[in-house]
Design a protein around this motif. Structure first.
Motif, PDB file in Angstrom:
ATOM      1  N   LYS A  73       4.799 -61.156  38.893  1.00 40.46           N
ATOM      2  CA  LYS A  73       3.797 -62.091  38.234  1.00 40.46           C
ATOM      3  C   LYS A  73       4.085 -63.983  39.119  1.00 40.46           C
ATOM      4  O   LYS A  73       3.805 -64.257  38.108  1.00 40.46           O
ATOM      5  CB  LYS A  73       2.537 -62.360  36.932  1.00 40.46           C
ATOM      6  CG  LYS A  73       2.309 -61.172  37.679  1.00 40.46           C
ATOM      7  CD  LYS A  73       0.112 -60.866  36.440  1.00 40.46           C
ATOM      8  CE  LYS A  73      -0.230 -59.955  36.151  1.00 40.46           C
ATOM      9  NZ  LYS A  73      -0.173 -58.972  37.342  1.00 40.46           N
ATOM     10  N   LEU A  74       5.270 -63.475  39.834  1.00 37.57           N
ATOM     11  CA  LEU A  74       5.957 -65.254  39.468  1.00 37.57           C
ATOM     12  C   LEU A  74       6.277 -65.355  41.022  1.00 37.57           C
ATOM     13  O   LEU A  74       6.052 -66.301  41.702  1.00 37.57           O
ATOM     14  CB  LEU A  74       7.563 -64.857  39.495  1.00 37.57           C
ATOM     15  CG  LEU A  74       8.127 -64.229  37.622  1.00 37.57           C
ATOM     16  CD1 LEU A  74       9.385 -64.144  37.829  1.00 37.57           C
ATOM     17  CD2 LEU A  74       7.147 -65.354  37.144  1.00 37.57           C
ATOM     18  N   HIS A  75       4.830 -64.527  42.421  1.00 32.99           N
ATOM     19  CA  HIS A  75       4.680 -64.857  43.421  1.00 32.99           C
ATOM     20  C   HIS A  75       3.548 -66.571  43.271  1.00 32.99           C
ATOM     21  O   HIS A  75       3.653 -66.864  44.461  1.00 32.99           O
ATOM     22  CB  HIS A  75       3.778 -63.703  43.842  1.00 32.99           C
ATOM     23  CG  HIS A  75       3.168 -63.551  43.382  1.00 32.99           C
ATOM     24  ND1 HIS A  75       2.864 -62.973  42.479  1.00 32.99           N
ATOM     25  CD2 HIS A  75       1.948 -63.725  44.580  1.00 32.99           C
ATOM     26  CE1 HIS A  75       1.190 -62.567  42.503  1.00 32.99           C
ATOM     27  NE2 HIS A  75       0.620 -63.182  43.122  1.00 32.99           N
ATOM     28  N   GLU A  76       2.761 -66.491  42.194  1.00 36.26           N
ATOM     29  CA  GLU A  76       1.901 -68.168  42.581  1.00 36.26           C
ATOM     30  C   GLU A  76       2.177 -68.865  41.637  1.00 36.26           C
ATOM     31  O   GLU A  76       2.517 -68.147  40.542  1.00 36.26           O
ATOM     32  CB  GLU A  76       0.636 -67.348  42.830  1.00 36.26           C
ATOM     33  CG  GLU A  76       0.415 -65.973  43.865  1.00 36.26           C
ATOM     34  CD  GLU A  76      -1.653 -65.912  43.222  1.00 36.26           C
ATOM     35  OE1 GLU A  76      -1.606 -65.329  44.141  1.00 36.26           O
ATOM     36  OE2 GLU A  76      -1.542 -65.566  42.505  1.00 36.26           O
ATOM     37  N   VAL A  77       1.825 -69.600  41.926  1.00 36.28           N
ATOM     38  CA  VAL A  77       2.256 -70.911  40.464  1.00 36.28           C
ATOM     39  C   VAL A  77       0.450 -71.766  40.052  1.00 36.28           C
ATOM     40  O   VAL A  77      -0.171 -71.768  41.437  1.00 36.28           O
ATOM     41  CB  VAL A  77       3.286 -72.037  40.572  1.00 36.28           C
ATOM     42  CG1 VAL A  77       4.457 -71.176  40.638  1.00 36.28           C
ATOM     43  CG2 VAL A  77       2.975 -72.851  42.390  1.00 36.28           C
ATOM     44  N   ILE A  78       0.180 -72.643  39.640  1.00 33.47           N
ATOM     45  CA  ILE A  78      -1.457 -72.963  39.584  1.00 33.47           C
ATOM     46  C   ILE A  78      -1.126 -74.625  39.506  1.00 33.47           C
ATOM     47  O   ILE A  78      -0.613 -75.131  38.469  1.00 33.47           O
ATOM     48  CB  ILE A  78      -1.870 -73.030  38.512  1.00 33.47           C
ATOM     49  CG1 ILE A  78      -2.418 -71.149  38.599  1.00 33.47           C
ATOM     50  CG2 ILE A  78      -3.574 -73.568  38.250  1.00 33.47           C
ATOM     51  CD1 ILE A  78      -3.636 -71.082  37.421  1.00 33.47           C
TER      52      ILE A  78
END
Length: 168
Positions: free
Chosen positions: A115-120
């Motif tokens: 779960k390191l593929h997206e950031v907010i």
């Protein structure tokens, strides 16, 4: 048996094999892959290509060698060069570009699983910097692979033209 049928030459087998190799390459690259890309989800398409590409690229590397061994033509430097180019591009895709692309895809999958593929950012979901970097790398090597595939197909096409001109 073959001699009794009047086929004491490799020419018919060469033409049949050439048509399978060239036709299969064109059909996969320009018909099957675009349709699959359009109608399958990204994971399904990726899984399909992961299964097809090793065989496809190995075939691209080995088939021109078989063509060279069975050709009814006297191999001049030009026709030899066409087959060698086609074989070399298949080998480049199989031994170099395919493993590089697979390694990048594995790294992307690892980011997704962790779960390191997206950031907010500012309330908006965006790809992480690492994912953007991997996507660029994959795009670069996939583009090179596609270009190399095109060179293989074109060199086989030109070989076919030379082959057909020698028939008349």
């Amino acid at each position: 048996m073959i001699a009794r049928l009047g086929l004491n030459t490799t020419a018919p087998y060469h033409f049949l094999f050439y048509s399978i190799v060239f036709g299969g390459s064109v059909f996969h690259s320009f018909i099957v892959s675009p349709i699959a890309f359009k109608h399958l989800s990204r994971p399904e398409f990726s899984n399909l290509q992961n299964k097809v590409f090793p065989t496809y690229f190995l075939g691209q590397a080995l088939s021109p060698l078989v063509l060279g061994l069975t050709t009814p033509l006297k191999l001049c430097p030009f026709t030899f060069g066409l087959l060698a180019l086609s074989s070399a591009t298949g080998a480049l895709n199989y031994f170099v570009l395919l493993p590089w692309c697979q390694q990048i895809k594995d790294q992307r999958n690892k980011l997704v699983s962790e779960k390191l593929h997206e950031v907010i950012e500012d309330g908006e979901v965006k790809p992480s910097k690492e994912m953007v970097k991997l996507n660029k790398q994959f795009g670069k090597y996939h583009g090179i692979s596609s270009l190399v595939n095109m060179v293989s197909i074109l060199s086989l096409g030109v070989y076919g033209i030379v082959l057909s001109k020698r028939l008349v």
